[in-house]
Enzyme design. Sequence first.
Site, PDB file in Angstrom:
ATOM      1  N   ASP A  17       0.818  -1.217   0.000  1.00  0.00           N
ATOM      2  CA  ASP A  17       0.000   0.000   0.000  1.00  0.00           C
ATOM      3  C   ASP A  17       0.847   1.260   0.000  1.00  0.00           C
ATOM      4  O   ASP A  17       0.687   2.130  -0.861  1.00  0.00           O
ATOM      5  CB  ASP A  17      -0.939   0.021   1.216  1.00  0.00           C
ATOM      6  CG  ASP A  17      -2.105  -0.931   1.051  1.00  0.00           C
ATOM      7  OD1 ASP A  17      -1.889  -2.081   0.632  1.00  0.00           O
ATOM      8  OD2 ASP A  17      -3.243  -0.525   1.342  1.00  0.00           O
ATOM      9  N   ARG A  96       0.153   4.928  17.578  1.00  0.00           N
ATOM     10  CA  ARG A  96      -0.104   5.987  16.599  1.00  0.00           C
ATOM     11  C   ARG A  96       0.359   7.369  17.059  1.00  0.00           C
ATOM     12  O   ARG A  96       0.982   8.093  16.270  1.00  0.00           O
ATOM     13  CB  ARG A  96      -1.583   5.986  16.199  1.00  0.00           C
ATOM     14  CG  ARG A  96      -2.003   4.710  15.474  1.00  0.00           C
ATOM     15  CD  ARG A  96      -1.099   4.409  14.290  1.00  0.00           C
ATOM     16  NE  ARG A  96      -1.419   3.140  13.652  1.00  0.00           N
ATOM     17  CZ  ARG A  96      -0.636   2.083  13.646  1.00  0.00           C
ATOM     18  NH1 ARG A  96       0.532   2.116  14.278  1.00  0.00           N
ATOM     19  NH2 ARG A  96      -0.988   0.982  13.015  1.00  0.00           N
ATOM     20  N   ASP A 125      -7.194   4.152  12.460  1.00  0.00           N
ATOM     21  CA  ASP A 125      -5.854   4.730  12.385  1.00  0.00           C
ATOM     22  C   ASP A 125      -5.825   6.080  11.688  1.00  0.00           C
ATOM     23  O   ASP A 125      -5.017   6.948  12.035  1.00  0.00           O
ATOM     24  CB  ASP A 125      -4.893   3.759  11.696  1.00  0.00           C
ATOM     25  CG  ASP A 125      -4.420   2.662  12.625  1.00  0.00           C
ATOM     26  OD1 ASP A 125      -4.587   2.823  13.849  1.00  0.00           O
ATOM     27  OD2 ASP A 125      -3.879   1.657  12.137  1.00  0.00           O
ATOM     28  N   SER A 181      -5.184  -8.891   7.647  1.00  0.00           N
ATOM     29  CA  SER A 181      -4.343  -7.720   7.830  1.00  0.00           C
ATOM     30  C   SER A 181      -3.649  -7.808   9.180  1.00  0.00           C
ATOM     31  O   SER A 181      -4.258  -8.233  10.168  1.00  0.00           O
ATOM     32  CB  SER A 181      -5.196  -6.450   7.760  1.00  0.00           C
ATOM     33  OG  SER A 181      -4.426  -5.303   8.049  1.00  0.00           O
TER      34      SER A 181
END
Length: 411
Positions: A17, A96, A125, A181
């Site tokens: 990605d 994050r 996210d 994922s």
Amino acid sequence: MTSQRSVVVLAYSGGLDTSCILQWLIEEGYDVIAYMANIGQEEDFEAAQKKAQKIGAKKVVIADLRREFVTDFIWPAVGSGLIYESRYLLGTSLARPCIAKGLVAIARSENAQFISHGATGKGNDQVRLELACYALFPGIKMLAPWRLPKFTKRFQGRQDLLKYAVEHGIPVPVTPKAPWSMDANIMHISYESGILEDPAEIAPSNLYQMTLDPAQAPEQPCYLQIFFKKGVPTQVVQIDTGNTVEDPLELYQLLNNLAGKHGVGRIDIVENRFIGLKSRGVYETPAGTVLHSAHLDLEAFCLDREVLRIKSYLRDRLADYVYNGFWFSPECNYVRKCLQNAQDNVTGWVKVKLFKGSVFSIARSSPQSVYNQDLVSMDKHGDFQPEDATGFIRTHAIRLQEFYRKNTNDD
């Protein structure tokens, strides 16, 4: 005279990605700085750097944030007892804001106008990264390709990305991608999407990477003594070997290793995303599970009953803030400070037993404990007057008697 190209700092993982996003941003006329945060994930950073350079990144920055992640994010979470919806220890949520700090630092030093990422439009996210960046750098602009029509019309999903990668000479995995994922850091690994999207399906046994199947874990338990100072882990002692670790990063790595070998830290849950969707996630958090359990035990030993109850309420509020991406918000800062005050007396040690996927607190000691052995003993009265319990019981009984009398008369 050509106009100056805008600079974008891209949160880069080296995967399909973000590699395609890197190429696409360059096509769109941006100078791209690829930023890779090492927060403890298993990654070939050198290979990812070469890949980004080959694609055309203006610069590649690899930052080792492991120690900062442990001391500035995981430790406050342990002291606050953070756990989202009573089950999830927030491994991704805590990472994050740590990554965002690094992104913002590079964006400022490089005079970048944009920060970009590969988070999808349905997940948490995107919210966490962007809110953190806006809070730390109010003038920054965010580029989220998976929310831009120009990008999403061109790329529907993985197959379109693979085709694009081949067209542009971007190396792609030669082995099939796992049908789910995965997001990893030193605190945990999360698995979602793909075949896990059906909550009725059992997660494959080969999915887990940090923990051993509890059924296959050693037949002999592991005993540890974990020391805390004001709610912060300071030392771990392996009781059978005497091995002692105090460095925060090494301490966390040791607990990950030992707890993982004993199958500790697996959960399979459906949770509520901030954006309004429910999602099924499978998580491994070995060290975090051990520390949460030990800290909870020490808190109950050290804190006044009412302080503990208020702290539990604030803990849940803070867990929501962190999960939803508000680490740098005023409300999060305020509640975090309140919870830190509650840790002033949480000093001492807890002995734990790791066995077949479980953590058992088996002993504890603290110089700050409000536990009074003489007062609570069943073998002597101490300063407690047994006859005082009579009035205590009768006073509490009034409410129950009146409720029963009222309901009996109504009948």
